[in-house]
Write an enzyme that holds these catalytic residues in place. Structure first.
Site, PDB file in Angstrom:
ATOM      1  CG  ASP A  73      -0.296   0.211   2.594  1.00 29.37           C
ATOM      2  OD1 ASP A  73       0.684  -0.714   2.650  1.00 29.37           O
ATOM      3  OD2 ASP A  73      -0.746   0.683   3.334  1.00 29.37           O
ATOM      4  CD  GLU A 127       3.950   0.384   6.845  1.00 31.56           C
ATOM      5  OE1 GLU A 127       4.974   0.663   7.922  1.00 31.56           O
ATOM      6  OE2 GLU A 127       3.566   1.311   6.092  1.00 31.56           O
TER       7      GLU A 127
END
Length: 353
Positions: A73, A127
């Site tokens: 991400d 994350e």
């Protein structure tokens, strides 16, 4: 546009391809699908999926197992997609943090059919946002066996330098209280904002520790990150809250760090709102020694928090190592050096080949 990933292409070109698949936290499905599609056909890997996290493992019965992990991400796009190349630099959202590292891990997964150690590759989601949504944390709760290993490498941006362990972090609210009154008759009240002055004085006078842990020097920090107080333009405020952030070295547990903050603000109302443990440098294990020899350079301390903390809690020593520059993470003008990506791939292949 197709999201197919070609793992035979140059690692720099693969990085650009991954960058161009937008994957802001919480919206990683397209990239997770592409990673799974690229890894599933490889006969030397067993592939598992949990949500938008993909885990691929060799099962060769080697005496050691290492974990290579990276989040897929990014922070929100800031007009920095699609990617573009200028000279040796690849620009775009997530280039440094950390799609270059993801590209290296994918190249290793495809190329290393018989690595010297068994390898687990982990590509996970969320994350960059709140910890409870972190895909690695979810995997550790649902499938802890998939994260087992003797040593782990987080492909976080380190500019090609091994960064050992990570700092812990906590936030606390320091509250001062007073008594409301009309501001025209302020002497009838007690101003809670004024009462916060000693809190700020403590912070201004604070001298951060520089402890050496397992040979690496960490630089702590205790800082105000927010302050709030006030009721209306004609009211003496009866409450003021100073939010402080403590970044602490891995010689302290989270509990010890909380005790330290409580001691620093002794006599004040202190409430801890969140916290994450630090992780000691994972550099003493024999597998880590081999990694240091293959990568070279002088290790340094990780001045920040990363998921090496989670691996440490699982009993797996871990380090940060990736081609991106951490100083460029989350910037609109984020970029990564193509040569740094290729060099990282070469060194990782040399370690595991």
């Amino acid at each position: 546009m197709s999201t197919r990933l070609d793992l035979t292409q140059d690692v720099g070109a693969l990085t650009a391809r991954i960058v161009d698949v937008e994957s802001v936290s919480g919206d990683e499905k397209a990239l997770a699908d592409a990673v799974e599609e690229a890894l599933r056909p490889l006969p030397h890997l067993s592939v598992h999926r949990d949500g938008e996290a993909i885990v691929a493992r060799t099962e060769l019965g080697r005496g050691e197992r290492v974990v290579i992990a990276g989040h897929i991400d990014t922070v929100p796009v800031a007009g920095n997609l699609p990617s573009r190349v200028e000279g040796d630099l690849l620009y775009g959202c997530g280039t440094s943090d950390m799609k270059a590292g993801v590209a290296v891990a994918l190249k290793l997964a495809a190329a290393l059919r018989e690595p010297s150690r068994d390898v687990t590759y982990v590509f996970y989601d969320c994350e960059e946002i709140e910890a409870e949504r972190n895909g690695l944390l979810r995997l550790s709760r649902r499938h802890p066996a998939l994260l087992a290993g003797d040593f782990a490498v987080l492909m976080e941006p380190t500019d090609g330098v091994i960064e050992g362990g990570c700092q812990g972090t906590l936030r606390a609210q320091i509250t001062t209280r007073g008594k409301r009154a009309h501001s025209a008759r302020s002497w009838l009240g007690v101003n809670a904002v004024h009462a916060a002055e000693p809190v700020l004085a403590i912070l201004n006078a604070y001298r951060a520790r520089l402890p050496v842990v397992d040979g690496l020097e960490y630089h702590e920090g205790l800082n105000a990150v927010a302050i709030g107080g006030g009721v209306a333009g004609n009211v003496i405020p009866d409450e003021c809250v100073v939010t402080v952030n403590y970044r602490f070295a891995p010689d302290l547990s989270l509990e010890a760090a909380q005790e330290h903050v409580s001691e620093v603000f002794d006599g004040f109302e202190v409430r801890f709102t969140d916290g994450a443990a630090a992780a000691r440098p994972g550099l003493t294990h024999p597998v880590a020694a081999a990694f240091l020899e293959a990568v070279g350079g002088t290790p340094r301390a990780k001045l920040g928090w990363t998921d090496v903390s989670l691996f440490s809690s699982l009993g797996v020593p871990a380090v940060n190592y990736g081609p991106g520059d951490p100083n460029l993470a989350h910037q609109r003008g984020e970029y990564v050096s193509l040569e740094k990506i290729a060099d990282c791939e070469r060194r990782m292949l040399g370690w595991l080949g």
